[in-house]
Design an enzyme around this catalytic site. Structure first.
Site, PDB file in Angstrom:
ATOM      1  N   LYS A  83     -61.112 171.076 -80.593  1.00 34.06           N
ATOM      2  CA  LYS A  83     -60.814 171.082 -82.023  1.00 34.06           C
ATOM      3  C   LYS A  83     -59.597 170.196 -82.264  1.00 34.06           C
ATOM      4  O   LYS A  83     -58.536 170.402 -81.648  1.00 34.06           O
ATOM      5  CB  LYS A  83     -60.524 172.525 -82.434  1.00 34.06           C
TER       6      LYS A  83
HETATM    7  C1  E4P Z   1     -61.929 177.942 -88.411  1.00 27.27           C
HETATM    8  O1  E4P Z   1     -62.160 177.121 -87.572  1.00 27.27           O
HETATM    9  C2  E4P Z   1     -60.627 178.099 -89.061  1.00 27.27           C
HETATM   10  O2  E4P Z   1     -59.642 178.099 -88.092  1.00 27.27           O
HETATM   11  C3  E4P Z   1     -60.580 179.341 -89.892  1.00 27.27           C
HETATM   12  O3  E4P Z   1     -61.822 179.547 -90.517  1.00 27.27           O
HETATM   13  C4  E4P Z   1     -59.427 179.352 -90.870  1.00 27.27           C
HETATM   14  O4  E4P Z   1     -59.550 180.473 -91.711  1.00 27.27           O
HETATM   15  P1  E4P Z   1     -58.337 181.011 -92.625  1.00 27.27           P
HETATM   16  O5  E4P Z   1     -58.145 180.043 -93.732  1.00 27.27           O
HETATM   17  O6  E4P Z   1     -58.812 182.336 -93.123  1.00 27.27           O
HETATM   18  O7  E4P Z   1     -57.150 181.081 -91.731  1.00 27.27           O
END
Ligand code: E4P
Length: 218
Positions: A83
Protein backbone atom coordinates in the site's frame (compact mmCIF):
# COMPACT_ATOMS: atom_id res chain seq x y z
CA UNK A 1 -18.25 -7.34 -5.45
CA UNK A 2 -15.43 -8.48 -3.21
CA UNK A 3 -15.27 -7.73 0.49
CA UNK A 4 -12.04 -6.91 2.25
CA UNK A 5 -12.06 -6.46 6.01
CA UNK A 6 -10.47 -3.24 7.25
CA UNK A 7 -8.71 -4.24 10.46
CA UNK A 8 -5.48 -5.56 11.94
CA UNK A 9 -7.24 -7.49 14.72
CA UNK A 10 -6.43 -11.17 14.24
CA UNK A 11 -9.38 -12.50 16.26
CA UNK A 12 -11.85 -10.49 14.17
CA UNK A 13 -10.23 -11.59 10.92
CA UNK A 14 -10.36 -15.25 12.01
CA UNK A 15 -14.03 -15.01 12.95
CA UNK A 16 -15.05 -13.31 9.72
CA UNK A 17 -12.85 -15.48 7.49
CA UNK A 18 -14.74 -18.52 8.79
CA UNK A 19 -17.92 -17.05 7.27
CA UNK A 20 -16.39 -17.21 3.79
CA UNK A 21 -17.23 -13.53 3.25
CA UNK A 22 -13.68 -12.19 3.40
CA UNK A 23 -11.82 -11.91 0.09
CA UNK A 24 -8.92 -9.88 1.49
CA UNK A 25 -7.75 -7.58 4.28
CA UNK A 26 -6.62 -3.95 4.43
CA UNK A 27 -4.48 -2.48 7.17
CA UNK A 28 -2.97 0.96 7.62
CA UNK A 29 -0.52 2.46 10.14
CA UNK A 30 -3.38 3.65 12.36
CA UNK A 31 -4.94 0.17 12.49
CA UNK A 32 -1.54 -1.38 13.26
CA UNK A 33 -0.98 1.16 16.05
CA UNK A 34 -4.46 0.38 17.42
CA UNK A 35 -3.66 -3.35 17.49
CA UNK A 36 -0.53 -2.65 19.58
CA UNK A 37 1.24 -5.52 17.79
CA UNK A 38 4.36 -5.99 15.67
CA UNK A 39 3.60 -4.93 12.07
CA UNK A 40 5.39 -7.64 10.10
CA UNK A 41 4.30 -10.46 12.42
CA UNK A 42 0.70 -9.26 12.20
CA UNK A 43 0.79 -9.15 8.40
CA UNK A 44 2.31 -12.66 8.31
CA UNK A 45 -0.47 -14.00 10.53
CA UNK A 46 -3.18 -12.33 8.47
CA UNK A 47 -1.70 -13.74 5.26
CA UNK A 48 -1.95 -17.24 6.69
CA UNK A 49 -5.61 -16.79 7.59
CA UNK A 50 -6.77 -15.06 4.40
CA UNK A 51 -5.39 -16.24 1.05
CA UNK A 52 -6.57 -13.09 -0.80
CA UNK A 53 -4.78 -9.73 -1.01
CA UNK A 54 -3.56 -8.34 2.34
CA UNK A 55 -2.61 -4.66 2.20
CA UNK A 56 0.46 -3.60 4.17
CA UNK A 57 1.30 0.09 4.01
CA UNK A 58 4.79 1.54 3.63
CA UNK A 59 5.90 4.14 6.18
CA UNK A 60 8.47 5.95 4.04
CA UNK A 61 7.35 8.96 2.02
CA UNK A 62 10.12 9.00 -0.62
CA UNK A 63 10.17 6.58 -3.55
CA UNK A 64 13.46 4.90 -2.65
CA UNK A 65 12.38 4.39 0.94
CA UNK A 66 9.00 3.04 -0.15
CA UNK A 67 10.67 0.59 -2.53
CA UNK A 68 13.05 -0.66 0.17
CA UNK A 69 10.16 -1.18 2.60
CA UNK A 70 7.98 -2.75 -0.06
CA UNK A 71 10.63 -5.34 -0.94
CA UNK A 72 10.86 -6.24 2.76
CA UNK A 73 7.08 -6.51 3.13
CA UNK A 74 6.77 -8.55 -0.06
CA UNK A 75 9.03 -11.23 1.48
CA UNK A 76 6.36 -11.96 4.11
CA UNK A 77 3.93 -13.77 1.82
CA UNK A 78 2.80 -13.98 -1.79
CA UNK A 79 -0.55 -12.33 -1.03
CA UNK A 80 0.96 -9.15 0.48
CA UNK A 81 -0.30 -6.09 -1.39
CA UNK A 82 1.94 -3.07 -1.02
CA UNK A 83 0.00 0.00 0.00
CA UNK A 84 1.48 3.33 -1.08
CA UNK A 85 0.09 6.85 -0.65
CA UNK A 86 -1.30 8.80 -3.59
CA UNK A 87 1.67 11.16 -3.96
CA UNK A 88 4.10 11.56 -6.84
CA UNK A 89 6.63 9.46 -4.92
CA UNK A 90 3.94 6.88 -4.23
CA UNK A 91 2.99 6.70 -7.90
CA UNK A 92 6.63 6.24 -8.90
CA UNK A 93 6.93 3.41 -6.38
CA UNK A 94 3.66 1.95 -7.67
CA UNK A 95 4.98 1.92 -11.24
CA UNK A 96 8.19 0.15 -10.20
CA UNK A 97 6.49 -2.38 -7.94
CA UNK A 98 3.69 -3.25 -10.36
CA UNK A 99 6.29 -3.64 -13.16
CA UNK A 100 7.97 -6.22 -10.90
CA UNK A 101 4.67 -8.10 -10.65
CA UNK A 102 3.71 -7.06 -7.13
CA UNK A 103 0.14 -6.11 -6.19
CA UNK A 104 -0.11 -2.43 -5.25
CA UNK A 105 -2.91 -0.58 -3.47
CA UNK A 106 -2.71 3.19 -3.95
CA UNK A 107 -4.34 4.70 -0.91
CA UNK A 108 -5.62 8.10 0.26
CA UNK A 109 -7.39 8.85 -3.03
CA UNK A 110 -9.71 11.86 -2.79
CA UNK A 111 -10.43 12.85 -6.38
CA UNK A 112 -10.98 11.29 -9.78
CA UNK A 113 -7.80 12.66 -11.35
CA UNK A 114 -5.76 10.99 -8.62
CA UNK A 115 -7.50 7.71 -9.42
CA UNK A 116 -6.71 8.14 -13.11
CA UNK A 117 -3.03 8.59 -12.26
CA UNK A 118 -3.03 5.55 -9.97
CA UNK A 119 -4.40 3.42 -12.81
CA UNK A 120 -1.81 4.78 -15.22
CA UNK A 121 0.90 3.89 -12.67
CA UNK A 122 -0.28 0.27 -12.78
CA UNK A 123 -2.08 0.08 -9.43
CA UNK A 124 -3.87 -3.19 -8.72
CA UNK A 125 -6.26 -1.28 -6.46
CA UNK A 126 -7.06 2.37 -5.88
CA UNK A 127 -8.61 3.28 -2.52
CA UNK A 128 -11.01 6.25 -2.62
CA UNK A 129 -11.89 7.24 0.96
CA UNK A 130 -15.67 7.67 1.00
CA UNK A 131 -16.25 8.39 4.70
CA UNK A 132 -13.50 10.97 5.03
CA UNK A 133 -14.97 12.95 2.10
CA UNK A 134 -18.44 12.76 3.67
CA UNK A 135 -16.87 13.98 6.93
CA UNK A 136 -15.89 17.29 5.31
CA UNK A 137 -19.23 17.79 3.58
CA UNK A 138 -18.23 16.34 0.20
CA UNK A 139 -19.91 13.41 -1.54
CA UNK A 140 -17.77 10.30 -1.19
CA UNK A 141 -20.05 8.18 -3.37
CA UNK A 142 -19.84 10.72 -6.19
CA UNK A 143 -16.12 10.02 -6.27
CA UNK A 144 -16.74 6.27 -6.65
CA UNK A 145 -19.18 7.01 -9.49
CA UNK A 146 -16.70 9.28 -11.28
CA UNK A 147 -13.85 6.79 -11.02
CA UNK A 148 -16.12 3.98 -12.29
CA UNK A 149 -17.06 6.09 -15.30
CA UNK A 150 -13.47 7.06 -16.08
CA UNK A 151 -12.14 3.51 -15.78
CA UNK A 152 -15.01 2.21 -17.93
CA UNK A 153 -14.14 4.79 -20.60
CA UNK A 154 -10.70 3.25 -21.13
CA UNK A 155 -10.26 -0.49 -21.61
CA UNK A 156 -6.54 -0.24 -20.77
CA UNK A 157 -7.27 0.96 -17.20
CA UNK A 158 -7.61 -2.29 -15.28
CA UNK A 159 -7.21 -1.02 -11.71
CA UNK A 160 -9.86 -2.26 -9.28
CA UNK A 161 -11.85 0.36 -7.38
CA UNK A 162 -11.54 -0.47 -3.67
CA UNK A 163 -14.14 1.64 -1.85
CA UNK A 164 -12.49 2.54 1.48
CA UNK A 165 -13.31 4.52 4.59
CA UNK A 166 -16.68 2.78 4.59
CA UNK A 167 -18.71 3.86 7.62
CA UNK A 168 -22.26 2.58 7.00
CA UNK A 169 -24.15 -0.31 5.45
CA UNK A 170 -25.57 2.19 2.95
CA UNK A 171 -22.05 2.98 1.78
CA UNK A 172 -21.68 -0.71 0.89
CA UNK A 173 -25.01 -0.83 -0.96
CA UNK A 174 -24.29 2.35 -2.90
CA UNK A 175 -20.76 1.28 -3.81
CA UNK A 176 -22.14 -2.05 -5.07
CA UNK A 177 -24.85 -0.29 -7.11
CA UNK A 178 -22.21 1.91 -8.74
CA UNK A 179 -20.00 -1.08 -9.47
CA UNK A 180 -17.01 -0.67 -7.16
CA UNK A 181 -14.95 -3.84 -7.50
CA UNK A 182 -14.22 -4.15 -3.78
CA UNK A 183 -15.37 -2.59 -0.52
CA UNK A 184 -13.09 -2.68 2.48
CA UNK A 185 -15.30 -2.62 5.55
CA UNK A 186 -14.75 -2.55 9.30
CA UNK A 187 -15.78 -5.83 10.98
CA UNK A 188 -18.80 -4.16 12.62
CA UNK A 189 -20.19 -3.09 9.23
CA UNK A 190 -19.59 -6.51 7.67
CA UNK A 191 -21.58 -8.07 10.52
CA UNK A 192 -24.32 -5.42 10.24
CA UNK A 193 -24.84 -6.23 6.54
CA UNK A 194 -26.53 -9.51 7.43
CA UNK A 195 -29.05 -7.98 9.81
CA UNK A 196 -32.70 -7.16 9.13
CA UNK A 197 -35.37 -6.95 11.87
CA UNK A 198 -37.87 -8.82 9.68
CA UNK A 199 -35.40 -11.69 9.29
CA UNK A 200 -35.12 -11.96 13.08
CA UNK A 201 -38.89 -11.64 13.57
CA UNK A 202 -39.66 -14.14 10.81
CA UNK A 203 -37.20 -16.66 12.18
CA UNK A 204 -38.67 -16.30 15.66
CA UNK A 205 -42.16 -17.06 14.30
CA UNK A 206 -40.95 -20.02 12.23
CA UNK A 207 -39.16 -21.50 15.25
CA UNK A 208 -42.21 -21.05 17.50
CA UNK A 209 -44.48 -22.75 14.92
CA UNK A 210 -41.97 -25.52 14.32
CA UNK A 211 -41.86 -26.27 18.05
CA UNK A 212 -45.66 -26.74 17.95
CA UNK A 213 -45.28 -29.59 15.42
CA UNK A 214 -43.19 -31.60 17.90
CA UNK A 215 -41.10 -32.87 14.99
CA UNK A 216 -37.31 -33.23 14.55
CA UNK A 217 -35.41 -33.23 11.24
CA UNK A 218 -32.48 -35.29 12.55
C1 E4P B 1 -8.48 1.35 3.93
O1 E4P B 1 -7.60 0.91 3.25
C2 E4P B 1 -8.35 2.55 4.75
O2 E4P B 1 -7.17 2.48 5.47
C3 E4P B 1 -9.53 2.72 5.65
O3 E4P B 1 -10.70 2.32 4.99
C4 E4P B 1 -9.64 4.11 6.23
O4 E4P B 1 -10.85 4.23 6.93
P1 E4P B 1 -11.14 5.43 7.97
O5 E4P B 1 -11.34 6.67 7.18
O6 E4P B 1 -12.40 5.01 8.67
O7 E4P B 1 -9.95 5.51 8.85
Amino acid sequence: MKFFVDTAEISEIKELAASGLVDGVTTNPSLIAKSGRDFKKTIAEICEIVPGPVSAEVAATDTEGMLAEARELAKIAKNVTIKVPLTLDGLKACKALSSDGLMVNVTLCFNANQALLAAKAGATFVSPFVGRLDDIGEDGMLLIREIRQIYDNYQNLTTDILAASIRTVNHVREAALIGADVATVPPSILKALVKHPLTDKGLETFMADWAKTGQKIV
